[in-house]
Motif scaffolding. Structure first.
Motif, PDB file in Angstrom:
ATOM      1  N   TRP A   1       0.830  -1.204   0.000  1.00  0.00           N
ATOM      2  CA  TRP A   1       0.000   0.000   0.000  1.00  0.00           C
ATOM      3  C   TRP A   1       0.870   1.261   0.000  1.00  0.00           C
ATOM      4  O   TRP A   1       0.530   2.234  -0.679  1.00  0.00           O
ATOM      5  CB  TRP A   1      -0.921   0.024   1.219  1.00  0.00           C
TER       6      TRP A   1
ATOM      7  N   PHE B   1       3.696   1.765  -1.432  1.00  0.00           N
ATOM      8  CA  PHE B   1       4.118   1.998  -2.815  1.00  0.00           C
ATOM      9  C   PHE B   1       2.950   2.515  -3.661  1.00  0.00           C
ATOM     10  O   PHE B   1       3.091   3.488  -4.401  1.00  0.00           O
ATOM     11  CB  PHE B   1       4.687   0.711  -3.425  1.00  0.00           C
ATOM     12  N   ILE B   2       1.791   1.855  -3.541  1.00  0.00           N
ATOM     13  CA  ILE B   2       0.629   2.255  -4.340  1.00  0.00           C
ATOM     14  C   ILE B   2       0.173   3.652  -3.960  1.00  0.00           C
ATOM     15  O   ILE B   2      -0.180   4.467  -4.825  1.00  0.00           O
ATOM     16  CB  ILE B   2      -0.506   1.221  -4.185  1.00  0.00           C
TER      17      ILE B   2
ATOM     18  N   GLY C   1       2.005   6.044  -2.761  1.00  0.00           N
ATOM     19  CA  GLY C   1       2.979   6.992  -3.297  1.00  0.00           C
ATOM     20  C   GLY C   1       2.795   7.231  -4.790  1.00  0.00           C
ATOM     21  O   GLY C   1       2.933   8.350  -5.282  1.00  0.00           O
ATOM     22  N   MET C   2       2.455   6.177  -5.499  1.00  0.00           N
ATOM     23  CA  MET C   2       2.246   6.299  -6.936  1.00  0.00           C
ATOM     24  C   MET C   2       0.873   6.894  -7.275  1.00  0.00           C
ATOM     25  O   MET C   2       0.675   7.394  -8.380  1.00  0.00           O
ATOM     26  CB  MET C   2       2.382   4.936  -7.617  1.00  0.00           C
ATOM     27  N   SER C   3      -0.058   6.856  -6.331  1.00  0.00           N
ATOM     28  CA  SER C   3      -1.407   7.349  -6.622  1.00  0.00           C
ATOM     29  C   SER C   3      -1.444   8.854  -6.864  1.00  0.00           C
ATOM     30  O   SER C   3      -2.355   9.340  -7.537  1.00  0.00           O
ATOM     31  CB  SER C   3      -2.363   6.985  -5.487  1.00  0.00           C
TER      32      SER C   3
ATOM     33  N   MET D   1       0.383  10.304  -8.804  1.00  0.00           N
ATOM     34  CA  MET D   1       0.657  10.478 -10.240  1.00  0.00           C
ATOM     35  C   MET D   1      -0.629  10.587 -11.060  1.00  0.00           C
ATOM     36  O   MET D   1      -0.588  10.989 -12.209  1.00  0.00           O
ATOM     37  CB  MET D   1       1.488   9.305 -10.771  1.00  0.00           C
ATOM     38  N   MET D   2      -1.761  10.228 -10.464  1.00  0.00           N
ATOM     39  CA  MET D   2      -3.033  10.349 -11.177  1.00  0.00           C
ATOM     40  C   MET D   2      -3.362  11.807 -11.471  1.00  0.00           C
ATOM     41  O   MET D   2      -4.164  12.099 -12.338  1.00  0.00           O
ATOM     42  CB  MET D   2      -4.171   9.744 -10.341  1.00  0.00           C
TER      43      MET D   2
ATOM     44  N   ASP E   1      -1.239  14.072 -12.603  1.00  0.00           N
ATOM     45  CA  ASP E   1      -0.298  14.673 -13.552  1.00  0.00           C
ATOM     46  C   ASP E   1      -1.014  15.455 -14.643  1.00  0.00           C
ATOM     47  O   ASP E   1      -0.524  16.481 -15.094  1.00  0.00           O
ATOM     48  CB  ASP E   1       0.586  13.598 -14.184  1.00  0.00           C
TER      49      ASP E   1
ATOM     50  N   TRP F   1      -6.237   5.762  -0.309  1.00  0.00           N
ATOM     51  CA  TRP F   1      -5.712   6.274   0.948  1.00  0.00           C
ATOM     52  C   TRP F   1      -6.521   5.845   2.168  1.00  0.00           C
ATOM     53  O   TRP F   1      -6.079   6.024   3.298  1.00  0.00           O
ATOM     54  CB  TRP F   1      -5.589   7.790   0.884  1.00  0.00           C
TER      55      TRP F   1
END
Length: 92
Positions: free
Chosen positions: A13, A15-16, A18-20, A22-23, A25, A43
């Motif tokens: 979670w 990692f996910i 942290g990458m979320s 990027m949605m 951008d 979250w």
């Protein structure tokens, strides 16, 4: 045993989550309701996990074993869709 597995998923979670971010951008994503709902859902995993752990142990201590199993399935609301997406991405 299931709660140990759910706690291990916290590492995934992180990692996910942290990458979320990027949605967002795309400049139009800030006004997109679907993007916000997905972001908030990602979250909320630790909240669902904590509720499942507390609810599961409380109902288990009161000898309501079926309710305890139901409480333990709450984190699956996040894990099953993610697993389904991963399986779909490997197949296609």
């Amino acid at each position: 045993m299931s709660q140990i597995v759910y706690v291990i998923f916290i590492l995934i979670w992180i990692f996910i989550a942290g990458m979320s971010v990027m949605m967002f951008d795309d400049p139009d994503a800030i006004n997109n309701t679907t993007t916000w709902l997905i972001f908030i859902t990602i979250w909320l995993y630790p909240v669902g996990l904590l509720a499942a752990i507390i609810g599961g142990w409380v109902t288990f201590s009161r000898r309501h074993y079926r309710a305890s199993l139901i409480w333990n399935c709450i984190p699956l609301l996040w894990i099953v869709p993610l697993g389904g997406f991963l399986v779909y991405s490997f197949i296609m």
